[in-house]
Design a protein around this motif. Structure first.
Motif, PDB file in Angstrom:
ATOM      1  N   ASN A 114      31.233  47.463  40.861  1.00 32.39           N
ATOM      2  CA  ASN A 114      30.320  46.196  40.874  1.00 32.39           C
ATOM      3  C   ASN A 114      31.096  45.270  39.913  1.00 32.39           C
ATOM      4  OD1 ASN A 114      28.439  44.231  40.595  1.00 32.39           O
ATOM      5  ND2 ASN A 114      27.149  45.456  39.650  1.00 32.39           N
ATOM      6  N   ASP A 115      31.740  44.228  40.414  1.00 30.11           N
ATOM      7  CA  ASP A 115      32.462  43.094  39.430  1.00 30.11           C
ATOM      8  C   ASP A 115      31.427  42.328  39.192  1.00 30.11           C
ATOM      9  OD1 ASP A 115      34.463  41.806  38.649  1.00 30.11           O
ATOM     10  OD2 ASP A 115      35.137  41.092  40.523  1.00 30.11           O
ATOM     11  N   GLY A 116      30.466  42.473  38.053  1.00 29.60           N
ATOM     12  CA  GLY A 116      29.933  41.733  37.436  1.00 29.60           C
ATOM     13  C   GLY A 116      28.679  40.770  38.235  1.00 29.60           C
TER      14      GLY A 116
ATOM     15  N   LYS B 148      28.294  34.781  51.113  1.00 32.13           N
ATOM     16  CA  LYS B 148      29.172  33.857  51.617  1.00 32.13           C
ATOM     17  C   LYS B 148      30.614  34.396  50.898  1.00 32.13           C
ATOM     18  CE  LYS B 148      28.278  30.278  48.327  1.00 32.13           C
ATOM     19  NZ  LYS B 148      27.151  30.857  47.413  1.00 32.13           N
ATOM     20  N   THR B 149      31.625  33.773  51.370  1.00 31.38           N
ATOM     21  CA  THR B 149      32.958  34.044  50.795  1.00 31.38           C
ATOM     22  C   THR B 149      33.051  33.829  49.348  1.00 31.38           C
ATOM     23  OG1 THR B 149      35.408  33.854  50.979  1.00 31.38           O
ATOM     24  CG2 THR B 149      34.017  32.115  51.559  1.00 31.38           C
ATOM     25  N   LYS B 150      33.803  34.729  48.559  1.00 26.65           N
ATOM     26  CA  LYS B 150      34.005  34.447  47.169  1.00 26.65           C
ATOM     27  C   LYS B 150      35.256  33.921  46.661  1.00 26.65           C
ATOM     28  CE  LYS B 150      30.267  36.740  46.731  1.00 26.65           C
ATOM     29  NZ  LYS B 150      29.835  37.437  48.360  1.00 26.65           N
ATOM     30  N   PHE B 151      36.046  33.644  47.717  1.00 29.78           N
ATOM     31  CA  PHE B 151      37.356  33.001  47.247  1.00 29.78           C
ATOM     32  C   PHE B 151      37.356  31.616  48.214  1.00 29.78           C
ATOM     33  CE2 PHE B 151      38.112  37.441  47.308  1.00 29.78           C
ATOM     34  CZ  PHE B 151      38.821  37.616  45.883  1.00 29.78           C
TER      35      PHE B 151
ATOM     36  N   SER C 243      40.149  26.922  59.080  1.00 29.80           N
ATOM     37  CA  SER C 243      40.572  26.368  57.946  1.00 29.80           C
ATOM     38  C   SER C 243      41.353  27.578  57.034  1.00 29.80           C
ATOM     39  CB  SER C 243      39.417  25.798  57.043  1.00 29.80           C
ATOM     40  OG  SER C 243      38.401  26.742  56.724  1.00 29.80           O
ATOM     41  N   LYS C 244      40.711  28.853  57.552  1.00 27.72           N
ATOM     42  CA  LYS C 244      41.115  29.977  56.644  1.00 27.72           C
ATOM     43  C   LYS C 244      42.344  30.841  57.315  1.00 27.72           C
ATOM     44  CE  LYS C 244      39.367  34.098  54.923  1.00 27.72           C
ATOM     45  NZ  LYS C 244      38.106  34.870  54.608  1.00 27.72           N
ATOM     46  N   THR C 245      42.076  30.764  58.871  1.00 30.07           N
ATOM     47  CA  THR C 245      43.200  31.487  59.571  1.00 30.07           C
ATOM     48  C   THR C 245      44.652  30.826  59.680  1.00 30.07           C
ATOM     49  OG1 THR C 245      42.199  30.388  61.678  1.00 30.07           O
ATOM     50  CG2 THR C 245      41.366  32.792  61.057  1.00 30.07           C
TER      51      THR C 245
ATOM     52  N   ASP D 132      36.355  45.941  51.920  1.00 25.30           N
ATOM     53  CA  ASP D 132      35.512  44.926  51.398  1.00 25.30           C
ATOM     54  C   ASP D 132      33.900  45.360  51.534  1.00 25.30           C
ATOM     55  OD1 ASP D 132      37.406  43.543  50.590  1.00 25.30           O
ATOM     56  OD2 ASP D 132      37.247  42.041  52.221  1.00 25.30           O
ATOM     57  N   ALA D 133      33.137  44.788  50.828  1.00 24.59           N
ATOM     58  CA  ALA D 133      31.830  45.304  50.895  1.00 24.59           C
ATOM     59  C   ALA D 133      30.838  44.319  51.828  1.00 24.59           C
ATOM     60  CB  ALA D 133      31.055  45.100  49.416  1.00 24.59           C
ATOM     61  N   ASP D 134      31.265  43.303  52.617  1.00 28.96           N
ATOM     62  CA  ASP D 134      30.503  42.216  53.217  1.00 28.96           C
ATOM     63  C   ASP D 134      30.561  42.684  54.856  1.00 28.96           C
ATOM     64  OD1 ASP D 134      33.273  42.048  53.843  1.00 28.96           O
ATOM     65  OD2 ASP D 134      33.440  39.774  53.333  1.00 28.96           O
ATOM     66  N   LEU D 135      30.906  43.950  55.081  1.00 26.24           N
ATOM     67  CA  LEU D 135      30.790  44.500  56.510  1.00 26.24           C
ATOM     68  C   LEU D 135      31.700  43.498  57.439  1.00 26.24           C
ATOM     69  CD1 LEU D 135      26.880  44.394  56.732  1.00 26.24           C
ATOM     70  CD2 LEU D 135      28.235  46.529  56.933  1.00 26.24           C
TER      71      LEU D 135
ATOM     72  N   VAL E 160      35.145  50.302  47.239  1.00 24.50           N
ATOM     73  CA  VAL E 160      34.306  49.075  47.527  1.00 24.50           C
ATOM     74  C   VAL E 160      34.160  48.105  46.300  1.00 24.50           C
ATOM     75  CG1 VAL E 160      32.559  48.089  48.950  1.00 24.50           C
ATOM     76  CG2 VAL E 160      33.236  50.575  49.361  1.00 24.50           C
ATOM     77  N   PRO E 161      35.008  47.302  46.342  1.00 22.78           N
ATOM     78  CA  PRO E 161      34.943  46.331  45.239  1.00 22.78           C
ATOM     79  C   PRO E 161      33.946  45.061  45.731  1.00 22.78           C
ATOM     80  CG  PRO E 161      36.720  45.849  46.505  1.00 22.78           C
ATOM     81  CD  PRO E 161      36.041  46.755  46.904  1.00 22.78           C
ATOM     82  N   LEU E 162      33.065  44.834  44.859  1.00 14.74           N
ATOM     83  CA  LEU E 162      31.766  43.840  45.335  1.00 14.74           C
ATOM     84  C   LEU E 162      31.352  42.994  44.313  1.00 14.74           C
ATOM     85  CD1 LEU E 162      28.504  45.049  44.613  1.00 14.74           C
ATOM     86  CD2 LEU E 162      30.248  47.039  45.222  1.00 14.74           C
ATOM     87  N   TYR E 163      30.943  41.631  44.828  1.00 16.58           N
ATOM     88  CA  TYR E 163      30.520  40.821  44.004  1.00 16.58           C
ATOM     89  C   TYR E 163      29.308  40.090  44.532  1.00 16.58           C
ATOM     90  CZ  TYR E 163      30.464  36.656  41.137  1.00 16.58           C
ATOM     91  OH  TYR E 163      30.039  35.587  40.330  1.00 16.58           O
ATOM     92  N   ASN E 164      28.102  40.230  44.140  1.00 16.52           N
ATOM     93  CA  ASN E 164      26.877  39.724  44.875  1.00 16.52           C
ATOM     94  C   ASN E 164      26.939  40.068  46.398  1.00 16.52           C
ATOM     95  OD1 ASN E 164      26.313  38.762  42.267  1.00 16.52           O
ATOM     96  ND2 ASN E 164      26.997  36.856  42.674  1.00 16.52           N
ATOM     97  N   GLU E 165      26.673  41.373  46.886  1.00 16.98           N
ATOM     98  CA  GLU E 165      26.765  41.790  48.297  1.00 16.98           C
ATOM     99  C   GLU E 165      25.482  42.541  48.312  1.00 16.98           C
ATOM    100  OE1 GLU E 165      28.847  40.409  49.975  1.00 16.98           O
ATOM    101  OE2 GLU E 165      30.780  40.252  48.975  1.00 16.98           O
ATOM    102  N   GLU E 166      24.433  42.242  47.515  1.00 19.11           N
ATOM    103  CA  GLU E 166      23.034  43.172  47.664  1.00 19.11           C
ATOM    104  C   GLU E 166      22.520  43.561  49.054  1.00 19.11           C
ATOM    105  OE1 GLU E 166      19.970  41.468  45.510  1.00 19.11           O
ATOM    106  OE2 GLU E 166      20.188  39.544  46.501  1.00 19.11           O
TER     107      GLU E 166
HETATM  108  N1  UDP Z   1      34.861  40.586  45.173  1.00 14.41           N
HETATM  109  C1  UDP Z   1      35.071  41.179  43.831  1.00 14.41           C
HETATM  110  N2  UDP Z   1      35.210  40.423  43.124  1.00 14.41           N
HETATM  111  C2  UDP Z   1      35.522  38.940  43.177  1.00 14.41           C
HETATM  112  C3  UDP Z   1      35.403  38.561  44.448  1.00 14.41           C
HETATM  113  C4  UDP Z   1      35.342  39.153  45.679  1.00 14.41           C
HETATM  114  O1  UDP Z   1      34.900  42.280  43.817  1.00 14.41           O
HETATM  115  O2  UDP Z   1      35.635  38.377  42.197  1.00 14.41           O
HETATM  116  C5  UDP Z   1      34.751  41.388  46.700  1.00 14.41           C
HETATM  117  C6  UDP Z   1      33.786  40.792  47.494  1.00 14.41           C
HETATM  118  O3  UDP Z   1      32.412  41.026  47.152  1.00 14.41           O
HETATM  119  C7  UDP Z   1      34.258  41.579  48.789  1.00 14.41           C
HETATM  120  C8  UDP Z   1      35.683  41.355  48.787  1.00 14.41           C
HETATM  121  O4  UDP Z   1      36.158  41.425  47.426  1.00 14.41           O
HETATM  122  O5  UDP Z   1      33.665  42.863  48.926  1.00 14.41           O
HETATM  123  C9  UDP Z   1      36.331  40.405  49.570  1.00 14.41           C
HETATM  124  O6  UDP Z   1      35.816  39.051  49.159  1.00 14.41           O
HETATM  125  P1  UDP Z   1      35.373  38.072  50.289  1.00 14.41           P
HETATM  126  O7  UDP Z   1      34.666  38.525  51.519  1.00 14.41           O
HETATM  127  O8  UDP Z   1      34.572  37.047  49.542  1.00 14.41           O
HETATM  128  O9  UDP Z   1      36.640  37.288  50.767  1.00 14.41           O
HETATM  129  P2  UDP Z   1      37.238  37.144  52.278  1.00 14.41           P
HETATM  130  O10 UDP Z   1      36.759  38.139  53.209  1.00 14.41           O
HETATM  131  O11 UDP Z   1      36.632  35.636  52.622  1.00 14.41           O
HETATM  132  O12 UDP Z   1      38.683  37.052  52.245  1.00 14.41           O
END
Ligand code: UDP
Ligand code: MG
Length: 316
Positions: A40-42, A204-207, A129-131, A92-95, A7-13
């Motif tokens: 935990n990606d920083g 919120k989304t990270k990209f 805007s994403k789909t 993803d970590a965001d459920l 599970v890669p994650l960035y600010n998903e507490e």
């Molecule tokens: N994430 C990460 N490093 C980053 C950006 C995102 O590890 O620099 C993780 C994020 O925490 C999530 C996953 O990658 O678990 C997907 O990111 P996000 O949900 O923001 O993307 P989306 O669902 O909008 O495509």
């Protein structure tokens, strides 16, 4: 061990405890032996403390903490290095991805013989805007990679046979194209499973939208690398030679034309007054440069550590 979940994650507490409880429920219902590797990606929030607490309470939790934010691909890369399970799942970590899909993904790898199974968020809960750009993105990726049966390259929920993750190298922002990387490494049993998708619950989304520009450029890079990466001369040398020849022939024609007119007493002008001469000259110069680019490319390829790296499946 049956399963490694990365599970890669960035600010998903906020999401982490809920996600882990859910994973645990699914794992024990199916009697899997497993590990969950949180990368935990920083994060700048409390994510790492949350992971430490989870780790204290459960032996299945492992964690990697980056000193700063590197991106999703580096996080996956380090998770892949550490994974020990027979089947490796990324999510993803965001459920947004559901752990309930894991047993079926596991079955597809172990019983149906797939090397990689990618999730397909057929019904998405993301803004328009994403789909819409995503549809375009996937069509391009399908065409370029030649993997025609995938609808959703960038789905975070994927399952891999362990061999796959140990033999591919994800870097930069290449996480969008892992199926393509796998295919280039010779793993071509690539499948797909429709998965449930949810709207983001916390955070919120990270990209941003620039993901599509960067994603497109990365696709070009991959295509180019896989087609001409080890033989750059085949493209640059070819184009260069053709251009040089065209320029050369054009110069001859310009010169011959002048001689012809001189010989027949027609009015003629200096070669350097003819625009064709300059066009031909430019073509020759560009041709030489392309050729040189190819040659320098070959010299670099000769020194690459990758030059003799092959995927050997078996030896007897
Ligand atoms: N994430 C990460 N490093 C980053 C950006 C995102 O590890 O620099 C993780 C994020 O925490 C999530 C996953 O990658 O678990 C997907 O990111 P996000 O949900 O923001 O993307 P989306 O669902 O909008 O495509
Ligand atoms: Mg998300």
């Amino acid at each position: 061990m049956d399963i490694s979940i990365i599970v890669p994650l960035y600010n998903e507490e906020e999401s982490l405890p809920e996600l882990y409880a859910w994973i645990q429920r699914v794992m024990s219902a199916n009697n899997f032996t497993y590990e969950v590797i949180f990368v935990n990606d920083g994060s700048t929030d409390r994510s790492w403390q949350v992971i430490e607490e989870l780790q204290k309470a459960s032996e299945h939790v492992k964690g990697i903490k980056f000193r700063r934010n590197y991106g999703k691909s580096p996080a996956l890369y380090c998770g892949f290095e550490k994974a020990q399970g027979d089947v490796v799942i990324t999510m993803d970590a965001d459920l947004q991805d559901s752990p309930d899909e894991i047993p079926e993904l596991y079955r597809m790898i172990t019983e149906d013989g797939y090397d990689l199974v990618s999730g397909w968020k057929q019904k998405r809960y993301d803004p328009l805007s994403k789909t819409i750009p995503t549809k375009l993105f996937n069509a391009t990726a399908r065409a370029v990679s030649g993997i025609h049966n995938l609808h959703d390259f960038n789905c975070g929920l994927k399952a891999y046979r362990r061999d796959v993750v140990k033999n591919i190298e994800v870097y930069g922002e290449m996480h969008r194209y892992i199926p393509y990387l796998a295919k280039n490494a010779g793993f071509n049993r690539i499948g797909e499973k429709v998965v449930h998708h949810q709207a983001r619950k916390y955070g919120k989304t990270k990209f941003g939208l620039n993901r599509f520009v960067n994603g497109y450029l990365d696709l070009l890079t991959l295509w180019f690398l896989s087609t001409f990466g080890v033989k750059p001369m085949h493209i640059f040398g070819f184009l260069g030679s053709i251009m040089f020849m065209l320029g050369f022939i054009a110069v001859i024609i310009v010169g011959a034309d002048k001689l012809y007119d001189m010989y027949h007493g027609n009015p003629y002008r200096l070669i350097t007054e003819s625009p064709y001469f300059y066009l031909a000259l430019t073509t020759m110069i560009l041709g030489t440069q392309l050729f040189l680019a190819g040659f320098i490319g070959e010299l670099i390829a000769r020194n690459s550590v990758e030059r003799n790296k092959y995927q050997i499946e078996k030896e007897i």
